[in-house]
Design a protein around this motif. Structure first.
Motif: not given
Length: 179
Positions: A18-19, A127-128, A164-167, A169-173
């Motif tokens: 799911r994640p 990111v881990l 969490e997945p959103a965190g 991607l947010a970090h990478l962006e």
């Protein structure tokens, strides 16, 4: 942005799929490219499906002995001679790296990129993604390495832990902008 994802090719249960699917959809919807091991099985397939269905690109790097498991219809597929060349190509083609759940192969890939960062050979964000606390023990080990002087750079400069997945991607962006 070309996001390299290191992860398992095993078939896993919903607490991991799911994640992974959620992260893949975020990559695709944002118009990013998935750079991955090229396999069309297990968690690798889940992520590739999610990115593709959400409109992202697929750039696979497989290896000769796994060529029978490559995903058909990827936007680009490279076949490396061996695992060392595969890792090198994956990292060359990536702007950033996300480490998801996996076994010894994933751990090998993770420690290689962190070793390169430790020595200043790359500054790509890493990111881990700690799905379901999978990497809690590894995070604790890294903290001990830092506390006892085994890391020449602060742990926070080497890797960002996201639950969490959103965190993730947010970090990478934030680190690279939404390229």
């Amino acid at each position: 942005m070309n996001i390299c994802v290191f992860l398992s090719a095993a078939d896993l249960d919903e607490r991991y799929t799911r994640p992974a699917r959620e992260f893949a959809e975020l990559i695709g919807k944002a118009g990013h490219t998935l750079v991955w091991g090229g396999s069309d099985v297990g968690l690798m397939k889940v992520v590739a499906d999610g990115v593709h269905e959400a409109g992202g690109r697929l750039l696979g790097v497989s290896v000769e002995f796994l060529a029978n498991k490559v995903r058909p219809g990827a936007d680009e597929m490279v076949i490396a001679a061996d695992l060392a060349e595969r890792k090198k190509l994956l990292l060359e083609k990536a702007d950033a790296v996300v480490i998801m759940v996996g076994g010894t192969g994933t751990l090998d890939e993770a420690t290689e990129i962190l070793e390169l960062k430790k020595h200043g050979r790359t500054e790509k964000p890493v990111v881990l993604l700690n799905t379901a606390g999978f990497y809690d023990g590894l995070r604790e080990q890294f903290r001990r390495m830092e506390a006892e002087g085994f890391l020449p750079r602060p742990l926070a400069e080497l890797v960002f832990f996201a639950d969490e997945p959103a965190g993730a991607l947010a970090h990478l962006e934030e680190q690279l902008g939404a390229r």
